[in-house]
Design a protein around this motif. Structure first.
Motif, PDB file in Angstrom:
ATOM      1  N   UNK A 189       8.256  -4.351  -7.278  1.00 19.57           N
ATOM      2  CA  UNK A 189       9.142  -3.619  -8.180  1.00 19.57           C
ATOM      3  C   UNK A 189       8.821  -2.124  -8.189  1.00 19.57           C
ATOM      4  N   UNK A 190       7.535  -1.778  -8.157  1.00 13.10           N
ATOM      5  CA  UNK A 190       7.155  -0.364  -8.183  1.00 13.10           C
ATOM      6  C   UNK A 190       7.541   0.332  -6.880  1.00 13.10           C
ATOM      7  N   UNK A 191       7.345  -0.352  -5.756  1.00 14.20           N
ATOM      8  CA  UNK A 191       7.764   0.230  -4.477  1.00 14.20           C
ATOM      9  C   UNK A 191       9.283   0.372  -4.450  1.00 14.20           C
ATOM     10  N   UNK A 192       9.978  -0.641  -4.931  1.00  9.85           N
ATOM     11  CA  UNK A 192      11.439  -0.575  -4.957  1.00  9.85           C
ATOM     12  C   UNK A 192      11.918   0.591  -5.810  1.00  9.85           C
ATOM     13  N   UNK A 193      11.279   0.814  -6.964  1.00 12.03           N
ATOM     14  CA  UNK A 193      11.664   1.940  -7.821  1.00 12.03           C
ATOM     15  C   UNK A 193      11.585   3.254  -7.036  1.00 12.03           C
ATOM     16  N   UNK A 242       0.799  -1.220   0.000  1.00 10.53           N
ATOM     17  CA  UNK A 242       0.000   0.000   0.000  1.00 10.53           C
ATOM     18  C   UNK A 242       0.834   1.274   0.000  1.00 10.53           C
ATOM     19  N   UNK A 243       2.152   1.150  -0.083  1.00  7.28           N
ATOM     20  CA  UNK A 243       3.010   2.335  -0.085  1.00  7.28           C
ATOM     21  C   UNK A 243       2.835   3.087  -1.405  1.00  7.28           C
ATOM     22  N   UNK A 244       2.445   4.355  -1.353  1.00 11.99           N
ATOM     23  CA  UNK A 244       2.296   5.140  -2.583  1.00 11.99           C
ATOM     24  C   UNK A 244       3.630   5.266  -3.312  1.00 11.99           C
ATOM     25  N   UNK A 245       3.571   5.196  -4.636  1.00 10.34           N
ATOM     26  CA  UNK A 245       4.812   5.179  -5.416  1.00 10.34           C
ATOM     27  C   UNK A 245       4.905   6.363  -6.381  1.00 10.34           C
ATOM     28  N   UNK A 246       4.017   7.347  -6.246  1.00  9.18           N
ATOM     29  CA  UNK A 246       4.099   8.498  -7.141  1.00  9.18           C
ATOM     30  C   UNK A 246       5.391   9.272  -6.876  1.00  9.18           C
ATOM     31  N   UNK A 247       5.832  10.096  -7.836  1.00 10.30           N
ATOM     32  CA  UNK A 247       7.082  10.847  -7.660  1.00 10.30           C
ATOM     33  C   UNK A 247       7.088  11.645  -6.355  1.00 10.30           C
ATOM     34  N   UNK A 248       8.137  11.451  -5.581  1.00  8.30           N
ATOM     35  CA  UNK A 248       8.337  12.125  -4.303  1.00  8.30           C
ATOM     36  C   UNK A 248       7.197  11.873  -3.318  1.00  8.30           C
ATOM     37  N   UNK A 250       5.345   8.779  -0.641  1.00 11.61           N
ATOM     38  CA  UNK A 250       5.828   8.129   0.571  1.00 11.61           C
ATOM     39  C   UNK A 250       6.977   7.165   0.292  1.00 11.61           C
ATOM     40  N   UNK A 251       6.894   6.388  -0.789  1.00 10.32           N
ATOM     41  CA  UNK A 251       7.991   5.471  -1.091  1.00 10.32           C
ATOM     42  C   UNK A 251       9.310   6.202  -1.256  1.00 10.32           C
ATOM     43  N   UNK A 252       9.279   7.295  -1.993  1.00 14.53           N
ATOM     44  CA  UNK A 252      10.474   8.118  -2.194  1.00 14.53           C
ATOM     45  C   UNK A 252      10.985   8.649  -0.860  1.00 14.53           C
ATOM     46  N   UNK A 253      10.072   9.090  -0.009  1.00 13.29           N
ATOM     47  CA  UNK A 253      10.480   9.683   1.273  1.00 13.29           C
ATOM     48  C   UNK A 253      11.007   8.627   2.248  1.00 13.29           C
ATOM     49  N   UNK A 254      10.515   7.410   2.137  1.00 11.17           N
ATOM     50  CA  UNK A 254      11.111   6.327   2.928  1.00 11.17           C
ATOM     51  C   UNK A 254      12.557   6.114   2.496  1.00 11.17           C
ATOM     52  N   UNK A 255      12.790   6.154   1.188  1.00 12.66           N
ATOM     53  CA  UNK A 255      14.163   6.034   0.693  1.00 12.66           C
ATOM     54  C   UNK A 255      15.045   7.152   1.206  1.00 12.66           C
ATOM     55  N   UNK A 256      14.519   8.383   1.242  1.00  8.40           N
ATOM     56  CA  UNK A 256      15.271   9.509   1.794  1.00  8.40           C
ATOM     57  C   UNK A 256      15.628   9.259   3.259  1.00  8.40           C
ATOM     58  N   UNK A 257      14.661   8.721   4.001  1.00 11.31           N
ATOM     59  CA  UNK A 257      14.884   8.462   5.428  1.00 11.31           C
ATOM     60  C   UNK A 257      15.981   7.426   5.629  1.00 11.31           C
ATOM     61  N   UNK A 258      15.943   6.345   4.849  1.00 14.86           N
ATOM     62  CA  UNK A 258      16.981   5.318   4.968  1.00 14.86           C
ATOM     63  C   UNK A 258      18.337   5.894   4.593  1.00 14.86           C
ATOM     64  N   UNK A 259      18.356   6.682   3.521  1.00 17.34           N
ATOM     65  CA  UNK A 259      19.609   7.303   3.104  1.00 17.34           C
ATOM     66  C   UNK A 259      20.204   8.187   4.188  1.00 17.34           C
ATOM     67  N   UNK A 260      19.351   8.922   4.907  1.00 19.60           N
ATOM     68  CA  UNK A 260      19.838   9.784   5.987  1.00 19.60           C
ATOM     69  C   UNK A 260      20.487   8.969   7.093  1.00 19.60           C
ATOM     70  N   UNK A 261      19.889   7.821   7.427  1.00 18.55           N
ATOM     71  CA  UNK A 261      20.479   6.941   8.439  1.00 18.55           C
ATOM     72  C   UNK A 261      21.836   6.436   7.972  1.00 18.55           C
ATOM     73  N   UNK A 262      21.912   6.039   6.711  1.00 19.31           N
ATOM     74  CA  UNK A 262      23.149   5.475   6.192  1.00 19.31           C
ATOM     75  C   UNK A 262      24.278   6.501   6.096  1.00 19.31           C
TER      76      UNK A 262
END
Length: 329
Positions: A232-236, A110-116, A118-130
């Motif tokens: 695949x769409x969430x991963x993108x 159910x994670x939204x995958x539109x540009x920027x 929630x999916x994109x912002x989850x990626x941003x959050x993980x990147x900040x931790x890393x």
């Protein structure tokens, strides 16, 4: 018998001097007696008492991680992280009271995958931790590993799963090919949290908090992203956000995340074999057979060949927790 919200509120008051609880609501959790408390000051708190030894271990690890995340580290993160307000001994275990934030985790599908979104912002959050400095982990004495240890762990799962005679040949060859790919293991170890999709507390398309820090360590960044490759769409979307935050130097990150995700099936099989839980073994064999069919029985299929969802790490952990009550005699 589960402790009531009233009892948990009383434990929280004992753990946190001066805490005045206005109201309490029970939280359904298979691993903890838990409740969300509303304080007289308008703040919200989560009180948890582990029900099992493994839950106790995880909660202790989480609290150690929260302590390691200093104010300096937290200031680098674009989301909130809970702090420990207090704890109190409860029989052989303890009650822990931490901050509670509004919002909810969103299931992978159910994670939204539109540009920027929630999916994109989850990626941003993980990147900040890393991007946190490794000293966050080093100074706290938490685990550290790198490419050699990550590859060695993958080899161990492959060898042990193969020795059971239950690992489909197509899957065994697929994993072996990936493990033998030296380029796959060329990465810089990062601060990781041991996250899955349930770690990200969202309000709308914003990640307002991250929870579940019991895996805080220095290690393979792919471990925090393997849950995302189930779609695949969430991963993108997630990887787009991640690369935006952390850069693209780790060229094989997504492929390695796919391998780690598949290896969790091998771990599930080994858990069933080790505990002589025939239902777990049967379940793992079915999942591995499905994976073999999805790579079309092609023993040369590479790990970067797309497949349908396998099993999320959260699902594997849930199954591992349920196993003791399902073991065969």
């Amino acid at each position: 018998m589960a402790r009531s919200a009233f009892t948990l509120a009383a434990l929280a008051s004992a753990a946190v001097p001066g805490l005045e609880v206005d109201h309490a609501g029970q939280v359904a959790d298979p691993d903890y007696d838990a409740a969300v408390l509303g304080g007289a000051d308008g703040r919200a708190w989560l009180v948890r008492v582990p029900r099992t030894r493994s839950a106790d271990t995880r909660l202790r690890a989480e609290l150690a991680a929260l302590a390691a995340l200093t104010q300096g580290a937290r200031s680098r993160l674009p989301f909130a992280v809970a702090t420990l307000a207090g704890r109190a001994k409860v029989g052989p275990t303890f009650a822990a009271v931490t901050e509670h934030f509004p919002g909810a985790a969103v299931p992978v599908a159910q994670i939204p995958v539109e540009p920027e979104g929630l999916g994109f912002r989850i990626g941003l959050a993980i990147g900040a931790v890393h991007l946190l400095p490794p000293t966050v982990v080093v100074d706290a004495g938490l685990p550290m590993s790198g490419p050699v240890e990550s590859r060695r762990g993958a080899i161990g799962v492959l060898e042990r799963a193969g020795a059971t005679g239950l690992l489909p040949l197509a899957v065994e060859s697929r994993w072996q090919h990936a493990i033998d790919d030296a380029d796959l293991w060329q990465f810089q170890a990062r601060v990781v949290g041991g996250f899955d999709s349930s770690s990200f507390v969202a309000v709308g398309d914003e990640v307002v908090a991250v929870q579940g820090w019991q895996g805080l360590a220095v290690g393979d960044p792919a471990a925090d992203l393997k849950w995302a490759v189930q779609s695949e769409r969430v991963a993108d979307a997630v990887f787009a956000g991640y690369w935006s935050a952390a850069g693209t130097a780790d060229r094989r990150l997504r492929h390695r995340a796919a391998l780690l995700s598949e290896l969790d099936l091998g771990r599930w099989l080994l858990h069933g074999v080790d505990t002589k839980a025939t239902d777990v073994v049967d379940d793992a064999v079915e999942l591995l057979t499905n994976l073999a069919e999805r790579v079309h029985g092609d023993m040369s299929a590479r790990i970067d060949s797309p497949t349908a969802p396998v099993l999320t790490i959260g699902e594997v952990e849930d199954l591992l927790e349920q196993t003791p009550t399902r073991q065969a005699g």
